[in-house]
Design a protein around this motif. Structure first.
Motif, PDB file in Angstrom:
ATOM      1  N   PHE A 150       2.339  88.861  65.690  1.00  0.00           N
ATOM      2  CA  PHE A 150       3.556  88.854  65.293  1.00  0.00           C
ATOM      3  C   PHE A 150       4.714  89.006  66.432  1.00  0.00           C
ATOM      4  CE2 PHE A 150       2.199  90.277  61.022  1.00  0.00           C
ATOM      5  CZ  PHE A 150       2.802  89.180  60.382  1.00  0.00           C
ATOM      6  N   LEU A 151       4.496  89.775  67.488  1.00  0.00           N
ATOM      7  CA  LEU A 151       5.276  89.980  68.556  1.00  0.00           C
ATOM      8  C   LEU A 151       4.949  89.786  69.959  1.00  0.00           C
ATOM      9  CD1 LEU A 151       6.552  93.383  66.802  1.00  0.00           C
ATOM     10  CD2 LEU A 151       7.758  91.302  67.140  1.00  0.00           C
ATOM     11  N   GLU A 152       5.472  89.299  70.881  1.00  0.00           N
ATOM     12  CA  GLU A 152       5.211  89.083  72.317  1.00  0.00           C
ATOM     13  C   GLU A 152       4.748  90.584  72.767  1.00  0.00           C
ATOM     14  OE1 GLU A 152       4.872  86.336  74.198  1.00  0.00           O
ATOM     15  OE2 GLU A 152       5.286  85.216  72.224  1.00  0.00           O
ATOM     16  N   SER A 153       5.684  91.662  72.485  1.00  0.00           N
ATOM     17  CA  SER A 153       5.062  92.881  72.896  1.00  0.00           C
ATOM     18  C   SER A 153       3.838  93.547  72.474  1.00  0.00           C
ATOM     19  CB  SER A 153       6.438  94.056  72.627  1.00  0.00           C
ATOM     20  OG  SER A 153       6.573  94.042  71.042  1.00  0.00           O
ATOM     21  N   HIS A 154       3.307  93.024  71.530  1.00  0.00           N
ATOM     22  CA  HIS A 154       1.714  93.246  70.679  1.00  0.00           C
ATOM     23  C   HIS A 154       1.143  92.137  70.669  1.00  0.00           C
ATOM     24  CE1 HIS A 154       4.617  96.385  69.602  1.00  0.00           C
ATOM     25  NE2 HIS A 154       3.586  97.129  69.372  1.00  0.00           N
ATOM     26  N   LYS A 155       0.381  92.087  71.905  1.00  0.00           N
ATOM     27  CA  LYS A 155      -0.868  90.908  71.908  1.00  0.00           C
ATOM     28  C   LYS A 155      -1.902  91.075  71.127  1.00  0.00           C
ATOM     29  CE  LYS A 155       1.753  88.214  74.409  1.00  0.00           C
ATOM     30  NZ  LYS A 155       2.046  86.777  74.294  1.00  0.00           N
ATOM     31  N   ASN A 193      10.094  99.139  62.418  1.00  0.00           N
ATOM     32  CA  ASN A 193      10.227  97.611  62.107  1.00  0.00           C
ATOM     33  C   ASN A 193      11.015  96.839  63.227  1.00  0.00           C
ATOM     34  OD1 ASN A 193       8.847  98.357  59.924  1.00  0.00           O
ATOM     35  ND2 ASN A 193      10.709  98.334  58.426  1.00  0.00           N
ATOM     36  N   GLU A 194      10.272  95.576  63.579  1.00  0.00           N
ATOM     37  CA  GLU A 194      10.951  94.987  64.391  1.00  0.00           C
ATOM     38  C   GLU A 194      11.307  93.457  63.692  1.00  0.00           C
ATOM     39  OE1 GLU A 194       9.614  94.654  68.422  1.00  0.00           O
ATOM     40  OE2 GLU A 194       8.428  96.512  68.129  1.00  0.00           O
ATOM     41  N   PRO A 195      12.150  92.860  63.792  1.00  0.00           N
ATOM     42  CA  PRO A 195      12.680  91.600  63.100  1.00  0.00           C
ATOM     43  C   PRO A 195      11.550  90.396  63.810  1.00  0.00           C
ATOM     44  CG  PRO A 195      14.373  92.080  64.620  1.00  0.00           C
ATOM     45  CD  PRO A 195      13.482  93.047  64.712  1.00  0.00           C
ATOM     46  N   VAL A 196      11.250  89.681  62.899  1.00  0.00           N
ATOM     47  CA  VAL A 196      10.270  88.521  63.453  1.00  0.00           C
ATOM     48  C   VAL A 196      10.680  87.177  62.513  1.00  0.00           C
ATOM     49  CG1 VAL A 196       7.826  87.652  63.187  1.00  0.00           C
ATOM     50  CG2 VAL A 196       8.389  89.936  63.945  1.00  0.00           C
ATOM     51  N   SER A 197      11.372  86.127  63.681  1.00  0.00           N
ATOM     52  CA  SER A 197      11.527  84.797  63.046  1.00  0.00           C
ATOM     53  C   SER A 197      10.445  83.778  63.065  1.00  0.00           C
ATOM     54  CB  SER A 197      12.887  84.195  63.579  1.00  0.00           C
ATOM     55  OG  SER A 197      12.494  84.261  64.920  1.00  0.00           O
ATOM     56  N   PRO A 215       9.407  83.244  56.740  1.00  0.00           N
ATOM     57  CA  PRO A 215      10.199  82.933  55.609  1.00  0.00           C
ATOM     58  C   PRO A 215      11.352  83.994  55.416  1.00  0.00           C
ATOM     59  CG  PRO A 215       8.260  84.690  54.878  1.00  0.00           C
ATOM     60  CD  PRO A 215       8.014  84.458  56.175  1.00  0.00           C
ATOM     61  N   GLY A 216      12.382  83.028  54.859  1.00  0.00           N
ATOM     62  CA  GLY A 216      13.805  83.956  54.699  1.00  0.00           C
ATOM     63  C   GLY A 216      14.757  83.580  55.742  1.00  0.00           C
ATOM     64  N   SER A 217      16.097  83.747  55.555  1.00  0.00           N
ATOM     65  CA  SER A 217      17.006  83.232  56.542  1.00  0.00           C
ATOM     66  C   SER A 217      17.099  84.352  57.654  1.00  0.00           C
ATOM     67  CB  SER A 217      18.470  82.989  55.954  1.00  0.00           C
ATOM     68  OG  SER A 217      18.844  84.329  55.175  1.00  0.00           O
ATOM     69  N   GLU A 218      16.659  85.609  57.377  1.00  0.00           N
ATOM     70  CA  GLU A 218      16.758  86.437  58.492  1.00  0.00           C
ATOM     71  C   GLU A 218      15.512  87.014  59.024  1.00  0.00           C
ATOM     72  OE1 GLU A 218      18.924  89.716  56.885  1.00  0.00           O
ATOM     73  OE2 GLU A 218      20.843  88.707  56.467  1.00  0.00           O
ATOM     74  N   GLY A 219      14.369  86.145  58.446  1.00  0.00           N
ATOM     75  CA  GLY A 219      12.968  86.371  59.239  1.00  0.00           C
ATOM     76  C   GLY A 219      12.360  87.680  58.260  1.00  0.00           C
ATOM     77  N   ILE A 220      11.429  88.434  58.790  1.00  0.00           N
ATOM     78  CA  ILE A 220      10.859  89.401  58.244  1.00  0.00           C
ATOM     79  C   ILE A 220      10.724  90.638  59.073  1.00  0.00           C
ATOM     80  CG2 ILE A 220       9.243  88.130  56.726  1.00  0.00           C
ATOM     81  CD1 ILE A 220       7.213  88.174  59.080  1.00  0.00           C
ATOM     82  N   ALA A 221      10.738  91.790  58.589  1.00  0.00           N
ATOM     83  CA  ALA A 221      10.569  93.070  59.363  1.00  0.00           C
ATOM     84  C   ALA A 221       9.132  93.503  59.460  1.00  0.00           C
ATOM     85  CB  ALA A 221      11.342  93.998  58.709  1.00  0.00           C
ATOM     86  N   VAL A 222       8.798  93.838  60.718  1.00  0.00           N
ATOM     87  CA  VAL A 222       7.213  93.972  60.814  1.00  0.00           C
ATOM     88  C   VAL A 222       7.040  95.418  61.602  1.00  0.00           C
ATOM     89  CG1 VAL A 222       5.175  93.070  61.862  1.00  0.00           C
ATOM     90  CG2 VAL A 222       6.618  91.646  60.955  1.00  0.00           C
ATOM     91  N   ASP A 223       6.067  95.996  61.102  1.00  0.00           N
ATOM     92  CA  ASP A 223       5.959  97.270  61.951  1.00  0.00           C
ATOM     93  C   ASP A 223       4.407  97.130  62.423  1.00  0.00           C
ATOM     94  OD1 ASP A 223       5.107  99.992  62.805  1.00  0.00           O
ATOM     95  OD2 ASP A 223       5.629 101.023  60.891  1.00  0.00           O
ATOM     96  N   PRO A 224       4.211  97.072  63.743  1.00  0.00           N
ATOM     97  CA  PRO A 224       2.904  96.437  64.351  1.00  0.00           C
ATOM     98  C   PRO A 224       2.018  97.473  63.970  1.00  0.00           C
ATOM     99  CG  PRO A 224       4.626  96.428  65.772  1.00  0.00           C
ATOM    100  CD  PRO A 224       5.291  97.146  64.627  1.00  0.00           C
ATOM    101  N   ALA A 225       2.120  98.954  63.756  1.00  0.00           N
ATOM    102  CA  ALA A 225       1.243  99.881  63.517  1.00  0.00           C
ATOM    103  C   ALA A 225       0.615  99.770  61.909  1.00  0.00           C
ATOM    104  CB  ALA A 225       1.858 101.254  63.745  1.00  0.00           C
TER     105      ALA A 225
END
Length: 243
Positions: A150-155, A193-197, A215-225
């Motif tokens: 989901f995130l560049e900071s979490h590979k 949570n971090e926003p993911v588009s 999905p969604g106009s504002e993307g999704i909120a993801v908790d990597p843990a």
């Protein structure tokens, strides 16, 4: 007077002789009758002995019959070898979509499918559903689970939930879809949570990165843990996909 007595004595003697003669005849007749009866009995016994002997010889015939029945049982047992039809178990190699899996069925690669994402249920939108649709024009096998980052900071790839793994391979006919449930968070306001588009997905057996729009106009909120992913399946299943 003397003449009368003499005549009476003669009659008495003649009567006695007649009685003795009759007795002797009767005895002789009885003996002959007994002899005849004994002879008849012997003849009867002799006549019966062949029957008895015949009955004795019928026993082997009966045992032969039992041998025959044993042969029948054996032949019936050989018929029981039809249990080898259990080879139909090879049908167990059929994929989840019902299509037969063979060694020539190729893995689905990034060029074979289109992957999209949609939210599941309502707010706080803790899950999304990934759909991989076969757009190749031929059947392919979709293996394992989607490797999601989901995130560049979490590979690291999002961990997979083992209980969601299907019992049979997933084979997609041309145009057929498969699904994977992905958990984003627990839905708590205090989560990190971090926003993911947009995020990346790779398929098992192919390192090509597929970019998927959130999905969604504002993307999704993801908790990597807290993020988790299920295996690819022909349909979402209650229980195995509840996580």
């Amino acid at each position: 007077m003397n003449t009368l007595r003499h005549h009476s004595a003669l009659l008495a003697a003649a009567g006695t002789a007649l009685v003795l003669s009759l007795t002797a005849c009767q005895s002789d007749g009885d003996s002959k009758s007994a002899s005849s009866q004994a002879s008849a009995a012997a003849s009867s016994a002799t006549a019966k002995s062949p029957d008895a002997q015949g009955a004795g010889t019928s026993a082997p015939t009966g045992s032969t019959g039992s041998t025959g029945s044993a042969d029948s049982a054996n032949s019936a047992g050989s018929a029981g070898s039809k249990g080898s039809t259990g080879a139909g178990g090879s049908a167990g190699t059929a994929g989840s979509t019902g299509e037969q899996v063979t060694t020539s069925t190729p893995l689905c690669g990034a060029r074979d499918v289109t992957v999209t994402a949609a939210t599941q249920d309502g707010p706080p939108y803790t899950h999304i559903v990934l759909t991989a649709k076969n757009t190749s024009g031929h059947s392919c096998r979709l293996a394992g689970f989607p490797h999601v980052q989901f995130l560049e900071s979490h590979k690291q790839d999002v961990p997979a939930v083992a209980k969601s793994k299907p019992a049979t391979p997933v084979v997609l006919k041309a145009g057929a879809p498969a699904y994977a449930l992905v958990k984003l968070s627990d839905g708590g306001v205090d989560e990190e949570n971090e926003p993911v588009s947009a995020f990346s997905v790779t398929l098992e057996g192919d390192s090509t990165v597929i970019a998927v729009t959130a999905p969604g106009s504002e993307g999704i909120a993801v908790d990597p843990a807290k993020a988790l992913t299920g295996y690819w399946t022909p349909e979402l299943r209650g229980g195995a996909d509840d996580f």
